[in-house]
Enzyme design. Sequence first.
Site, PDB file in Angstrom:
ATOM      1  N   ILE A  10      -2.021 -50.981   0.652  1.00  0.00           N
ATOM      2  CA  ILE A  10      -2.488 -50.070   1.260  1.00  0.00           C
ATOM      3  C   ILE A  10      -3.129 -48.374   0.560  1.00  0.00           C
ATOM      4  O   ILE A  10      -3.347 -46.983   0.996  1.00  0.00           O
ATOM      5  CB  ILE A  10      -1.574 -48.666   1.936  1.00  0.00           C
ATOM      6  N   GLY A  61      -5.937 -46.791  -7.296  1.00  0.00           N
ATOM      7  CA  GLY A  61      -6.904 -44.850  -8.072  1.00  0.00           C
ATOM      8  C   GLY A  61      -6.380 -45.898  -9.320  1.00  0.00           C
ATOM      9  O   GLY A  61      -6.221 -46.501 -10.174  1.00  0.00           O
ATOM     10  N   TYR A 107      -4.382 -43.946 -10.894  1.00  0.00           N
ATOM     11  CA  TYR A 107      -2.674 -43.823 -10.972  1.00  0.00           C
ATOM     12  C   TYR A 107      -2.309 -45.364 -10.891  1.00  0.00           C
ATOM     13  O   TYR A 107      -1.454 -45.772 -12.215  1.00  0.00           O
ATOM     14  CB  TYR A 107      -2.306 -42.934 -10.060  1.00  0.00           C
ATOM     15  N   VAL A 125      -1.289 -48.741  -7.952  1.00  0.00           N
ATOM     16  CA  VAL A 125      -1.549 -49.580  -6.682  1.00  0.00           C
ATOM     17  C   VAL A 125      -0.527 -49.043  -6.119  1.00  0.00           C
ATOM     18  O   VAL A 125       0.522 -48.906  -6.083  1.00  0.00           O
ATOM     19  CB  VAL A 125      -2.059 -50.965  -7.425  1.00  0.00           C
ATOM     20  N   ASP A 180      -3.820 -31.441  -8.660  1.00  0.00           N
ATOM     21  CA  ASP A 180      -4.169 -32.145  -7.985  1.00  0.00           C
ATOM     22  C   ASP A 180      -3.883 -32.481  -7.022  1.00  0.00           C
ATOM     23  O   ASP A 180      -3.961 -33.574  -6.432  1.00  0.00           O
ATOM     24  CB  ASP A 180      -3.796 -33.648  -8.325  1.00  0.00           C
TER      25      ASP A 180
END
Length: 516
Positions: free
Chosen positions: A238, A241, A243, A245, A350
């Site tokens: 879902i 990026g 970072y 998954v 962020d």
Amino acid sequence: MYIYINNEIEELIECAKKIPILNNNENGNDHNKSISKLITIFKSKQRSRSSSFSLDTLNFNLSSSSSNSIEIDDENPYNTNNNNNSNNNNNNNNNNCNNSNNSNNNKNINSLDNIDINNNNKNNFNDCSSYSSFSSSECLSDIGNSCIDSLELFRLSDDIEEESEMIFNQVGPDRYNDLANIFSKSHKNLTILLKDINRDTLDCSECIDGSLSDNEWEKCLCCGDIHSLGDYKHVECIGKGGYGVVCKFINKKTNEIRAIKTIRKDYSALKEINTLKELGGQFTVNIFHTFLSPCKEKVLIEMEYLSGGDCAFHLNDVGVGFPEELAKQYTAETVLCLDFIHEKSIIHCDIKPNNMVIDSDGHIKLLDFGNAKKFNQKKPTSNDGILGSPRYISPEVLLFEPQSPAVDYWSLGIVMFELITGTTPFIGETPEEIFESILSRNTECIEIQKDAKDLIIKLLDPNPSTRIGSKDIKNHPYFNGINWDTIKTSQPIWKPNSSNNFITSINGCCKLINSF
């Protein structure tokens, strides 16, 4: 105060020996000049990073710290990560130890032509190089939010600097040995302090050195009952990026739907886990278990499954901004989320629609604390590099200035603009172009409601010291009619469907899961 930990005594004394000293001469002035050269070496890296910001003249001070670099994710160029292990170091060699005020450190950038995005400078002084260093504030960033008594680090730093200054003001060759002893003692004190404040989670010196064994990692990650990936049934991917998954799973023991985030096995993973544990889940995503992947190369975080998806998905789905009242609700709830984490002395660093997720009740929660920082209420946090997503980064981050909660309010201004209009105010095809747009104040010209525009302007104040804060945000006319005490529990304006709120991928994620 920078603490040198790589054979600091030997290197310090060797460096001192290379500076001409009139040991047999009582000429204090000449001796003081020699001492000042040595002081220059150690003080060069803690030189002020302060930079001025104005629309007419922009000054950019390149830091000598090795942490100032940007890593752009190839698949998602708007995810950036601090790269502390870059192999693309630009070494600036000075032939004289006393020549530390390199004029190239100050660059005028009405455009960003002079900025090296992969700048990872380390000033190497002739015969005085190869120091491995970090500051107490950098260490706070590295170990992150597991540091319960972080103020002790700042006190330690102040004590070291005060004692060093006393030595600097003495006369005589013994000052070299005294200075070496200070650095040695500072290293020992810091190591003891870090072990003490992290005794329940991790020995930070081991974490920084990357020397933890798999068993030690599992001990550090243990959160509740011991779990493994075999305890879950994979459903779909879902999110993906820079970072890592996020996948949707079903807990086989409880039959509950969970989200499992997969990230690199390094101290940033522990930082995020400790942050989420500390925040507790009222305004942030809840975590339940943390453990290593079967191959022991990844950290897995079992989190609550927020079925509403993130705001970025829904903005992309509608193609334009949200209805005014919905945008106002999400902005207001994000203000409350920021209030909560700032009260815990945490800066998110962020804030963006991707990290604003809608829970099953239709309310906003924050996630992805991989870039989060602890901050000292009395003074700004040092800038360890450009962290975050380019479109949402504040000017002070780009200028390597100290950071405070104001960086989150800048990002909130960008998010508010995007929730209303469907686009961000500062645009560009590359991160460099976006940064230039931010620093030059080149914004998109879009007509929006008067009160909304006024609040956005105050949130996007380039000066963090005058940027609007939480109290004034809540009292702004834009939020007239908002009940701040009940907004997080009241009936939302809109609640997403329980499904189809993610860009999902089953096959691709299965291959990834199998590689664990």
